[in-house]
Design a protein around this motif. Sequence first.
Motif, PDB file in Angstrom:
ATOM      1  N   ILE A  24       0.842  -1.199   0.000  1.00 19.79           N
ATOM      2  CA  ILE A  24       0.000   0.000   0.000  1.00 19.79           C
ATOM      3  C   ILE A  24       0.877   1.250   0.000  1.00 19.79           C
ATOM      4  CG2 ILE A  24      -1.637   1.348   1.389  1.00 19.79           C
ATOM      5  CD1 ILE A  24      -2.767  -1.447   2.328  1.00 19.79           C
ATOM      6  N   ASP A  25       1.863   1.285   0.876  1.00 19.80           N
ATOM      7  CA  ASP A  25       2.712   2.463   1.022  1.00 19.80           C
ATOM      8  C   ASP A  25       3.483   2.764  -0.253  1.00 19.80           C
ATOM      9  OD1 ASP A  25       3.602   4.553   2.855  1.00 19.80           O
ATOM     10  OD2 ASP A  25       5.570   3.581   2.729  1.00 19.80           O
ATOM     11  N   SER A  26       3.986   1.733  -0.920  1.00 13.10           N
ATOM     12  CA  SER A  26       4.747   1.968  -2.153  1.00 13.10           C
ATOM     13  C   SER A  26       3.845   2.548  -3.244  1.00 13.10           C
ATOM     14  CB  SER A  26       5.437   0.696  -2.628  1.00 13.10           C
ATOM     15  OG  SER A  26       4.500  -0.272  -3.026  1.00 13.10           O
ATOM     16  N   TYR A  27       2.591   2.156  -3.267  1.00 13.93           N
ATOM     17  CA  TYR A  27       1.654   2.700  -4.250  1.00 13.93           C
ATOM     18  C   TYR A  27       1.343   4.159  -3.922  1.00 13.93           C
ATOM     19  CZ  TYR A  27      -2.303   2.901  -7.457  1.00 13.93           C
ATOM     20  OH  TYR A  27      -3.140   3.237  -8.484  1.00 13.93           O
ATOM     21  N   VAL A  28       1.015   4.439  -2.660  1.00 16.78           N
ATOM     22  CA  VAL A  28       0.613   5.777  -2.239  1.00 16.78           C
ATOM     23  C   VAL A  28       1.773   6.770  -2.394  1.00 16.78           C
ATOM     24  CG1 VAL A  28      -0.220   7.137  -0.275  1.00 16.78           C
ATOM     25  CG2 VAL A  28      -1.176   4.882  -0.722  1.00 16.78           C
ATOM     26  N   THR A  29       2.993   6.309  -2.185  1.00 16.23           N
ATOM     27  CA  THR A  29       4.169   7.169  -2.311  1.00 16.23           C
ATOM     28  C   THR A  29       4.266   7.774  -3.705  1.00 16.23           C
ATOM     29  OG1 THR A  29       5.354   5.906  -0.639  1.00 16.23           O
ATOM     30  CG2 THR A  29       6.704   7.179  -2.145  1.00 16.23           C
ATOM     31  N   GLN A  30       3.823   7.054  -4.725  1.00 16.20           N
ATOM     32  CA  GLN A  30       3.883   7.541  -6.108  1.00 16.20           C
ATOM     33  C   GLN A  30       3.074   8.822  -6.309  1.00 16.20           C
ATOM     34  OE1 GLN A  30       3.441   4.366  -9.146  1.00 16.20           O
ATOM     35  NE2 GLN A  30       3.219   3.037  -7.359  1.00 16.20           N
ATOM     36  N   PHE A  31       2.122   9.079  -5.427  1.00 13.64           N
ATOM     37  CA  PHE A  31       1.278  10.260  -5.551  1.00 13.64           C
ATOM     38  C   PHE A  31       1.837  11.468  -4.801  1.00 13.64           C
ATOM     39  CE2 PHE A  31      -1.729   6.865  -6.451  1.00 13.64           C
ATOM     40  CZ  PHE A  31      -2.321   7.347  -7.607  1.00 13.64           C
ATOM     41  N   GLY A  32       2.953  11.306  -4.124  1.00 11.46           N
ATOM     42  CA  GLY A  32       3.545  12.417  -3.401  1.00 11.46           C
ATOM     43  C   GLY A  32       2.799  12.802  -2.130  1.00 11.46           C
ATOM     44  N   VAL A  33       2.035  11.878  -1.575  1.00 10.70           N
ATOM     45  CA  VAL A  33       1.329  12.133  -0.318  1.00 10.70           C
ATOM     46  C   VAL A  33       2.376  12.259   0.788  1.00 10.70           C
ATOM     47  CG1 VAL A  33      -0.326  11.183   1.345  1.00 10.70           C
ATOM     48  CG2 VAL A  33      -0.719  10.887  -1.104  1.00 10.70           C
ATOM     49  N   GLY A  34       2.248  13.293   1.625  1.00 10.15           N
ATOM     50  CA  GLY A  34       3.199  13.530   2.706  1.00 10.15           C
ATOM     51  C   GLY A  34       3.232  12.390   3.706  1.00 10.15           C
ATOM     52  N   ASP A  35       4.345  12.319   4.428  1.00 10.44           N
ATOM     53  CA  ASP A  35       4.557  11.230   5.381  1.00 10.44           C
ATOM     54  C   ASP A  35       3.449  11.134   6.420  1.00 10.44           C
ATOM     55  OD1 ASP A  35       6.902  10.557   4.110  1.00 10.44           O
ATOM     56  OD2 ASP A  35       8.208  11.501   5.607  1.00 10.44           O
ATOM     57  N   ASP A  36       3.019  12.255   6.961  1.00 15.05           N
ATOM     58  CA  ASP A  36       2.007  12.237   8.019  1.00 15.05           C
ATOM     59  C   ASP A  36       0.694  11.636   7.519  1.00 15.05           C
ATOM     60  OD1 ASP A  36       1.024  12.883  10.680  1.00 15.05           O
ATOM     61  OD2 ASP A  36      -0.171  14.451   9.680  1.00 15.05           O
ATOM     62  N   ARG A  37       0.227  12.100   6.382  1.00 14.79           N
ATOM     63  CA  ARG A  37      -1.038  11.592   5.831  1.00 14.79           C
ATOM     64  C   ARG A  37      -0.878  10.153   5.361  1.00 14.79           C
ATOM     65  NH1 ARG A  37      -3.745  14.254   1.760  1.00 14.79           N
ATOM     66  NH2 ARG A  37      -5.689  13.878   2.832  1.00 14.79           N
ATOM     67  N   ARG A  38       0.268   9.828   4.786  1.00  6.56           N
ATOM     68  CA  ARG A  38       0.517   8.457   4.330  1.00  6.56           C
ATOM     69  C   ARG A  38       0.521   7.498   5.514  1.00  6.56           C
ATOM     70  NH1 ARG A  38       5.341   9.052   2.177  1.00  6.56           N
ATOM     71  NH2 ARG A  38       6.383   7.458   3.383  1.00  6.56           N
TER      72      ARG A  38
END
Length: 127
Positions: A24-38
């Motif tokens: 999940i995290d590797s997918y969401v990281t592609q969108f540039g979502v900040g660490d806190d929200r991720r």
Amino acid sequence: MEFDHSKMELPPNVRSIEPALSFIDSYVTQFGVGDDRRNKLKEASRAAIALVIENNLSDLNQKVGVEVFERDGSVIVEVMNHGVPLFLHENGGSVNLHQLSKNLDQLSVENLGRQGQTLTLGLRLTQ
């Protein structure tokens, strides 16, 4: 930017939680979502996956599905429960719905009849 749906199936075992969260995290990281929200989405995903795994411990043949995708400006995590229906309680139970949803923009449970249920977690890509 458009990404395909990414899917995985897990055995109903607590050892499956961390690999699913990395997925999940590797997918969401592609969108540039900040660490806190991720991290908030990751923790809600952890709780949802753990709930489904806990619910399916009596039938180790029932896989837990996880799907991640973008829809309408939100990243969506769907956790599929193919086993016994989950009974979520707003004030208690294994997972407190209020706690699970407080950092998300969307939380829903869709009953699919004999096919199980889908827990949908959503987080807008922009605040």
